[in-house]
Design an enzyme around this catalytic site. Structure first.
Site, PDB file in Angstrom:
ATOM      1  N   LYS A 273       0.429  -3.030 -17.540  1.00 29.52           N
ATOM      2  CA  LYS A 273       0.912  -3.305 -16.191  1.00 29.52           C
ATOM      3  C   LYS A 273       0.927  -5.164 -16.447  1.00 29.52           C
ATOM      4  CE  LYS A 273       1.182  -2.533 -11.243  1.00 29.52           C
ATOM      5  NZ  LYS A 273       0.496  -1.782 -10.226  1.00 29.52           N
ATOM      6  N   LYS A 285       3.288  -4.908   1.678  1.00 30.31           N
ATOM      7  CA  LYS A 285       1.977  -4.186   2.143  1.00 30.31           C
ATOM      8  C   LYS A 285       1.246  -5.329   3.041  1.00 30.31           C
ATOM      9  CE  LYS A 285       0.394  -3.587  -2.711  1.00 30.31           C
ATOM     10  NZ  LYS A 285      -0.330  -2.347  -3.083  1.00 30.31           N
ATOM     11  N   GLU A 357       5.812  -0.041  -7.862  1.00 28.60           N
ATOM     12  CA  GLU A 357       6.595  -0.617  -8.378  1.00 28.60           C
ATOM     13  C   GLU A 357       5.998  -0.814 -10.064  1.00 28.60           C
ATOM     14  OE1 GLU A 357       4.239  -2.051  -7.517  1.00 28.60           O
ATOM     15  OE2 GLU A 357       2.888  -2.922  -8.615  1.00 28.60           O
ATOM     16  N   ARG A 359       4.691   1.652 -12.161  1.00 26.63           N
ATOM     17  CA  ARG A 359       5.138   2.574 -13.005  1.00 26.63           C
ATOM     18  C   ARG A 359       7.210   1.855 -13.800  1.00 26.63           C
ATOM     19  NH1 ARG A 359       4.691   6.913  -8.411  1.00 26.63           N
ATOM     20  NH2 ARG A 359       3.012   5.265  -7.760  1.00 26.63           N
TER      21      ARG A 359
HETATM   22  N1  BES Z   1      -0.951  -1.982  -7.348  1.00 30.64           N
HETATM   23  C1  BES Z   1      -0.918  -1.222  -6.787  1.00 30.64           C
HETATM   24  C2  BES Z   1      -2.184   0.218  -6.371  1.00 30.64           C
HETATM   25  C3  BES Z   1      -3.885  -1.001  -6.110  1.00 30.64           C
HETATM   26  C4  BES Z   1      -3.676  -1.317  -4.609  1.00 30.64           C
HETATM   27  C5  BES Z   1      -4.601  -1.349  -6.951  1.00 30.64           C
HETATM   28  C6  BES Z   1      -4.964  -1.081  -4.686  1.00 30.64           C
HETATM   29  C7  BES Z   1      -5.622  -1.181  -6.291  1.00 30.64           C
HETATM   30  C8  BES Z   1      -6.248  -1.308  -5.218  1.00 30.64           C
HETATM   31  C9  BES Z   1       1.009  -0.817  -6.749  1.00 30.64           C
HETATM   32  O1  BES Z   1       1.625  -1.540  -7.234  1.00 30.64           O
HETATM   33  C10 BES Z   1       1.041   0.294  -5.632  1.00 30.64           C
HETATM   34  O2  BES Z   1       1.147  -0.493  -4.761  1.00 30.64           O
HETATM   35  N2  BES Z   1       0.877   1.437  -5.822  1.00 30.64           N
HETATM   36  C11 BES Z   1       0.891   1.925  -4.087  1.00 30.64           C
HETATM   37  C12 BES Z   1       2.060   3.268  -4.313  1.00 30.64           C
HETATM   38  C13 BES Z   1       2.641   4.011  -3.827  1.00 30.64           C
HETATM   39  C14 BES Z   1       3.479   3.136  -2.412  1.00 30.64           C
HETATM   40  C15 BES Z   1       3.252   5.457  -4.258  1.00 30.64           C
HETATM   41  C16 BES Z   1      -0.126   2.833  -3.476  1.00 30.64           C
HETATM   42  O3  BES Z   1      -1.120   2.973  -4.342  1.00 30.64           O
HETATM   43  O4  BES Z   1      -0.519   2.498  -2.147  1.00 30.64           O
HETATM   44 ZN    ZN Z   2       0.953  -2.885  -8.777  1.00 35.51          ZN
HETATM   45 MN    MN Z   3       2.824  -1.465  -5.316  1.00 40.36          MN
END
Ligand code: BES
Ligand code: ZN
Ligand code: MN
Length: 500
Positions: A273, A285, A357, A359
Site C-alpha cells: 500500500k 480525519k 482507501e 483496500r
Molecule cells: N491508513 C489508515 C489506517 C491507520 C490509521 C493506520 C491509524 C495507522 C494508524 C486507513 O486508511 C484508515 O483510515 N482506515 C480506517 C478504516 C475505517 C474508515 C473503516 C480506520 O482504521 O479508521
Molecule cells: Zn490509509
Molecule cells: Mn484512510
C-alpha cells in the site's frame, strides 16, 4: 557502517571498544562469557571484581561501559548482561544486542569488536546470531537527517568487527554478515522512503525510486503505469482514491528474476500500500497526529526494501512487487461517500467512507497480480486503526486464505523476531460488507475492523494463495522516537530465503 568477521585476541586487539557478555549470578555457572573471561584474565580479575561490586549484575540488557581496562589494547569495554546462562532465547538475544549497540552509539568509539555471536541462544546457530546482530546494529545506528539543514547527526562508530572463535567460523560468519548487510540496506531504503514527508515522497517519487532500483540492480526490471494506462485496465477503484489530489496515481511494478534456470518458475508477488498521505479524503480525519499519515505508504516502502535486499543477496527465486501509489486528498473532484466505483475485477464497490482507501487501491493491484500466475501473493499495508487496537505495536496482523502460507510467514516472523499474529477469515464476517446498492461496501462497521478489511481484500484474491499483513501498528514509532521501523522487511526477506 562497515562490518567484518575476525578471530581475535582481546589482549592484543586494538579497537575503540570490545563488547562482551556477562551472565546473572545464579550460583550454577561462571558469569563470564568466553571473551569476558579473557578480559578478566588479562586484567587480573577486574571483571569479576566489577560483577562482585554489583554495578553490573548480568541482567538481560543491562550495560556498563569500562574505560582503560588494564592488560588489553581496547579503549573501552562494554559489558552487557545476558541474563541467566542457558536461558537466553530469541527475544532476549535481540534485547542484548540492541542494548549493547545503543551503549556503543552513545560512546565516542570509532570502531568496535563485538563478541556477542559467541553467546549461546536456544535453537539458534552462529549463522543466525551473526546475521541478526549485524541487522540489529544497522537498526540501532540508522539516522534520518536528509532534511536537516544545519549540523548533521554525528556518528562516530564507522565499523564493527564481529568476532568468532575459529577460521572456519570466519568463512561462515562472513556469509551471514553479507546477508545481514543486505537486510540492513533494504530496511534503510524502506525507512528512508517512509520517513520522507508527503511533500517529497509523492506517488511519482515512489515510482522514480522503483526505476532507480532497476538501474542499480541488473536483475530488477521496473515498469510504471500511468493513470491513463490504469484507466484502460479498468482500475476504477484505485483511481477513485487519487481523484481529489493534484498528484497523479502510479502503479509501480518491479520484477526480480533470480531463477533464470527455470524461467517460467512461478513468482512470489508482494503488493504494498503506497498512500503517500492519507487525509481521509472527504471523510476527513481529525487533526491530532495527522502528520503520521505520511507513513501510510510503509507497505510500499517495505516491499521495495524487500526486493532490494533480495536482489543484493541474489536469491534464486522470482519475485514481483506491485505498488499502487496515490495521495488521498479531499479536492473538489474527490470521491464522495456513497459514490459507487467499478474495480478491475468487475465488482462494484460502494465507497461509504473515503478513509477506507487502502483496500480500494489494493484490490485493483491484487487483481492485476493474477496475470503473474503467482506462487503466492502477500500484501503489506498500514490498513486499519483496528489492527493497532487489537495487537498494539508489537505484532503485525495476518489474515490469509492458505494455512501453509500462514505457518511459513509466522515462522519467518519468529526467526527474525519481526512477528505476526493471525486473525480469522471466517465466512460469518463477510455479510458485514453487504451494500444495498453495489456488490460490496468498502467498510464493515466498527466491530472487527481489521478482519472486515481482510474480508474485503479476500473478495479479490480467490485465484491464488494470499496473505495480508496489516502493519498499521508495527511500521513506525510515535512520540519522542517517531520514525519508521523498517518492519516487516526482515520477516519478508526471511520468508523468501526460506523458500530457496
Ligand atoms: N491508513 C489508515 C489506517 C491507520 C490509521 C493506520 C491509524 C495507522 C494508524 C486507513 O486508511 C484508515 O483510515 N482506515 C480506517 C478504516 C475505517 C474508515 C473503516 C480506520 O482504521 O479508521
Ligand atoms: Zn490509509
Ligand atoms: Mn484512510
Amino acid at each position: 557502517m562497515k562490518f567484518n568477521v575476525k578471530t581475535f585476541n582481546p589482549k592484543t586487539h586494538q579497537t575503540g571498544c570490545i563488547i562482551a557478555g556477562v551472565y546473572l549470578n545464579d550460583h550454577k555457572a561462571s558469569q563470564l562469557s568466553t571473551t569476558a573471561e579473557k578480559i578478566n584474565d588479562a586484567s587480573n580479575g577486574l571483571i569479576l571484581e566489577i560483577l562482585k561490586s554489583g554495578d553490573q549484575q548480568g541482567k538481560l540488557g543491562q550495560t556498563l561501559v569500562l574505560h582503560k581496562v588494564p592488560g588489553i589494547k581496547a579503549d573501552r569495554v562494554i559489558l552487557v548482561g545476558c541474563g541467566g546462562k542457558d536461558k537466553l532465547e530469541t527475544a532476549g538475544y535481540f534485547k542484548v544486542v540492541q542494548a549493547a549497540f545503543s551503549a556503543l552509539k552513545q560512546s565516542e568509539s570509532k570502531d568496535a569488536a563485538c563478541s556477542l555471536a559467541e553467546i549461546e541462544v536456544a535453537n539458534r546457530d552462529l549463522d543466525w546470531r551473526i546475521q541478526h546482530a549485524v541487522r540489529t546494529a544497522g537498526e540501532v545506528f540508522y539516522t534520518f537527517d536528509q532534511l536537516k539543514s544545519g549540523k548533521k547527526i554525528k556518528q562516530s562508530v564507522t565499523s564493527i568487527t564481529m568476532t568468532v572463535g575459529t577460521k572456519a567460523e570466519v568463512t561462515k560468519g562472513s556469509a551471514a554478515t553479507k546477508r545481514g548487510e543486505a537486510i540492513i540496506n533494504g530496511m534503510q531504503l524502506s525507512r528512508d522512503l517512509a520517513n520522507l514527508p508527503g511533500n517529497y515522497c509523492t506517488p511519482s517519487y515512489i515510482a522514480d525510486q522503483g526505476k532507480g532500483l532497476a538501474k542499480k540492480f541488473k536483475s530488477i526490471n521496473a515498469t510504471v503505469l500511468s493513470e491513463a494506462q490504469m484507466e484502460k485496465l479498468g482500475m476504477g477503484s484505485l483511481l477513485s482514491v487519487s481523484r481529489g489530489s493534484a498528484e497523479p496515481a502510479k502503479l509501480l511494478v518491479l520484477k526480480y528474476e533470480g531463477d533464470k534456470k527455470s524461467a517460467n518458475q512461478k513468482p512470489y508477488v508482494l503488493v504494498g500500500k503506497g498512500v503517500t498521505f492519507d487525509t481521509g479524503g472527504i471523510s476527513l480525519k481529525s487533526g491530532g497526529g495527522m502528520d503520521e499519515m505520511k507513513y501510510d505508504m510503509c507497505g510500499a516502502a517495505s516491499v521495495i526494501g524487500t526486493i532490494a535486499a533480495v536482489a543484493e543477496m541474489g536469491l534464486p527465486i522470482n519475485l514481483n512487487v506491485i505498488v499502487p501509489t496515490v495521495e488521498n486528498m479531499p479536492g473538489s473532484k474527490a470521491t464522495k461517500p456513497g459514490d459507487i466505483v467499478t474495480s478491475m475485477s468487475g465488482q462494484t464497490i460502494e465507497v461509504l467512507n473515503t478513509d477506507a482507501e487502502g483496500r480500494l487501491i489494493l484490490c485493483d493491484a491484487l487483481t492485476y497480480a493474477e496475470r503473474f500466475k503467482p506462487q503466492a501473493v502477500i500484501d503489506v499495508a498500514t490498513l486499519t486503526g483496528a489492527c493497532v487496537v487489537a495487537l498494539g505495536k508489537v505484532a503485525t496482523g495476518l489474515i490469509s486464505n492458505n494455512d501453509g502460507l500462514v505457518s511459513d510467514l509466522l515462522a519467518a516472523g519468529e526467526t527474525t523476531h519481526d512477528r505476526a499474529w493471525q486473525m480469522p477469515l471466517f465466512d460469518e464476517y463477510q455479510p458485514l460488507l453487504d451494500s444495498n446498492f453495489a456488490d460490496i461496501a468498502n467498510i464493515g462497521g466498527r466491530d472487527g475492523g481489521m478482519i472486515t478489511a481482510g474480508c474485503f481484500l479476500s473478495r479479490f484474491t480467490k485465484k491464488y494463495n494470499w496473505a495480508h499483513l496489516d502493519i498499521a501498528g508495527t511500521a513506525w514509532h510515535s512520540g519522542k522516537n517517531k520514525g519508521a521501523t523498517g518492519r516487516p522487511v526482515s520477516m519478508l526477506v526471511q520468508y523468501l530465503m526460506d523458500r530457496c
